[in-house]
Design a protein around this motif. Structure first.
Motif, mmCIF file in Angstrom:
data_model
loop_
_atom_site.group_PDB
_atom_site.id
_atom_site.type_symbol
_atom_site.label_atom_id
_atom_site.label_comp_id
_atom_site.label_asym_id
_atom_site.label_seq_id
_atom_site.Cartn_x
_atom_site.Cartn_y
_atom_site.Cartn_z
ATOM 1 N N LEU A 131 -45.208 -40.366 37.544
ATOM 2 C CA LEU A 131 -44.272 -41.485 37.429
ATOM 3 C C LEU A 131 -44.987 -42.673 36.802
ATOM 4 O O LEU A 131 -46.211 -42.720 36.739
ATOM 5 N N GLY A 148 -39.713 -43.401 44.894
ATOM 6 C CA GLY A 148 -38.748 -44.281 44.222
ATOM 7 C C GLY A 148 -38.172 -45.295 45.184
ATOM 8 O O GLY A 148 -38.037 -45.016 46.378
ATOM 9 N N GLY A 151 -37.905 -40.863 38.874
ATOM 10 C CA GLY A 151 -37.873 -39.915 37.759
ATOM 11 C C GLY A 151 -36.746 -38.902 37.871
ATOM 12 O O GLY A 151 -36.857 -37.781 37.378
#
Ligand code: ZN
Lengths: 135, 386
Positions: free
Chosen positions: B228, B8, B38
């Motif tokens: 993801l 991320g 996520g």
């Protein structure tokens, strides 16, 4: 500059006292605990002559806190006769343009303003051009 | 060794966030990275920051930022390495996950300049140098860069606008970056007219200091419970090295030795050569440093790095795109956060999410972040994970 720091640095700031390595004889300024050339412990004082040449320089128009009153001022890397390079302000320049390679010598001058009303005026080394014929 | 991936990323627009406290600035990037991953919960937070103790009178950011973002009980601390703090924090996070001791690590780089102004900022930045023997004599990082620039220009016989190509390119690339501080073009004429900050370095040779925060989440692929929506980016190599802190102690101030070593170590670790990357996010906090980064990576001969910026080679369609989202010059330079911004931007390229600035077929990127005149250098190799 804080009072203990001011006293601690006096020898360097007023007399350019650095070191000579007892193992490989290289001259060191500012002082270090380990010789950068041979890795031995360095602790033998050595007074530099204060003579050198300009290695690079800049005239600053954007001063940090404590130096605003001096703006613009010129800072240089000065290569000392004995080898090391020091960072210092240039002074007494008059109309003379600064050039790389210009011979300079150390003088003691006021370096910066009183800091936060502690009443300390910091003095230390600056370098000025060597007049022709006096070198 | 296990694979370590970036699951991320998050960033806030670089700029003047007068009304936003440091903790909130960081939280925005942290929470964005967490959403992008996520909802993955970190067990550790590594903070890259330089100025907070001086400018914001705030230490122990690890605890403050984790606590504020609802991450009580996790491991958290700051990594400080001048302007390379963010890259250093990434290395700490990477090593933590690689070792197996931490499964999910968050890295956040955050810098808050607007808690102070002008001379205070220059003074605070000067504390990254040798305080007793550089800063005390009135030197600042800008003045040190100016002396390097003068040596470079004189040694290699540059014209007065020889380094203009770097800020011009950075400004061009920032036009399409919504997170950039300066989204306007710069011409060579504009460069030539700019005011001197510290001769021969002008306003456009220096990246502007600004507020910012960027974050990434690192983990092992097997820790991801669900797929993801975006590709994963692997941290493939990492390297860091130091040189003398003071510029005056260098035998050769034009050789960014720490950068050479950091790049070599990261590339060896990744099993690649620097030439095997399609994107290079380098330190253009001063234009001459960008040239020296290129030379340190072997992308140009010594003394020839500046020439690359005067052709098309470094542009988005060139052989080696650099500063693809505007670099420090035009995206802005949030000091201790810059190293994380570089990585976030490299991830956008490798994920194919760089929009109008997408580099075609970008599969591998190099990031190089310097502290001072390469007194510290931290390098990472990133590539699309498969
Ligand atoms: Zn020795």
């Amino acid at each position: 500059m804080e009072v203990p720091r001011y006293w601690r640095l006096q020898k360097q700031r007023y007399a350019l006292v650095g070191e000579i390595c007892p193992h490989c004889q290289v001259k060191i300024f500012p002082p270090r605990d380990v010789c950068p050339e041979c890795g031995g412990e360095a602790k033998q004082p050595f007074s530099f002559s204060g003579k050198g040449t300009v290695f690079s320089f800049t005239t600053m128009y954007d001063a940090p806190k404590g130096f605003e009153m001096n703006t613009p001022y010129t800072v240089a890397l000065v290569k000392l006769e004995e080898g090391p390079v020091v960072t210092a302000q240039l002074t007494d320049l008059g109309e003379q343009p600064v050039e790389i390679g210009m011979p300079v010598e150390m003088v003691t001058r006021r370096i910066r303003e009183d800091e936060e009303d502690k009443g300390i005026i910091v003095y230390g080394y600056k370098f000025r051009p060597v007049m022709a014929g006096t070198h | 060794m296990c694979d370590v991936v970036i699951a991320g990323i998050g960033q806030v627009p670089v700029g003047e966030h007068w009304g936003v406290p440091l903790r909130t600035l960081a939280a925005r990037a942290m929470l964005a990275a967490q959403r992008d991953a996520g909802g993955l919960k970190p067990q550790a937070l590594y903070v890259g920051n330089l100025l907070s103790p001086v400018v914001s009178h705030q230490s122990n950011l690890g605890t403050l930022l984790a606590d504020n973002a609802g991450m009580s009980g996790i491991e958290a601390f700051t990594v400080e390495a001048a302007e390379a703090s963010g890259a250093g924090a990434l290395r700490a996070g990477y090593l933590a996950v690689l070792s197996g001791y931490v499964d999910v690590a968050m890295v956040v780089g955050v810098e808050k300049f607007t808690d102070a102004v002008g001379p205070v900022i220059e003074g605070a930045m000067s504390e990254t140098m040798d305080y007793d023997f550089e800063a005390t004599n009135g030197l600042t990082p800008t003045a040190a860069a100016a002396m390097v620039m003068r040596l470079y220009m004189q040694t290699y016989d540059l014209p007065s606008d020889g380094l203009a190509g770097f800020p011009v390119l950075a400004h061009e690339n920032a036009l399409n970056n919504p997170n950039a501080y300066f989204r306007r073009a710069l011409t060579r004429e504009g460069y030539a007219r700019a005011a001197m900050l510290s001769t021969p370095l002008n306003l456009y040779d220096k990246a502007p200091y600004a507020d910012g925060a960027a974050a990434v989440i690192l983990t092992r692929p097997d820790r991801l419970k669900k797929a993801l929506e975006h590709p994963l980016v692997q941290v493939r190599g990492s390297g860091a090295a130091i040189d003398t802190l003071a510029l005056h102690d260098r035998h050769d101030p034009l050789a960014f030795h720490a950068a050479v070593v950091a790049i070599q170590n990261a590339c060896r670790h990744a099993g690649i050569l620097p030439a095997d990357v399609q994107v290079f996010e380098l330190s253009d906090n001063f234009s001459v440093y960008a040239a020296l980064c290129l030379e340190a990576g072997g992308f140009a001969q010594r003394g020839a790095g500046w020439k690359l910026a005067n052709g098309d080679e470094l542009s988005l369609k060139g052989r080696l795109p650099v500063c693809t989202m505007g670099g420090m010059k035009a995206r802005g330079n949030p000091a201790g956060a810059s190293g994380v911004y570089q990585v976030v931007e490299a991830c956008l390229q490798l994920r194919g999410e760089a929009g109008a600035n997408q580099v075609r077929d970008a599969r591998r990127a190099l990031t190089l972040c310097l502290g001072g005149p390469a007194s510290t250098a931290v390098c990472h190799v990133l590539q699309t994970w498969q």
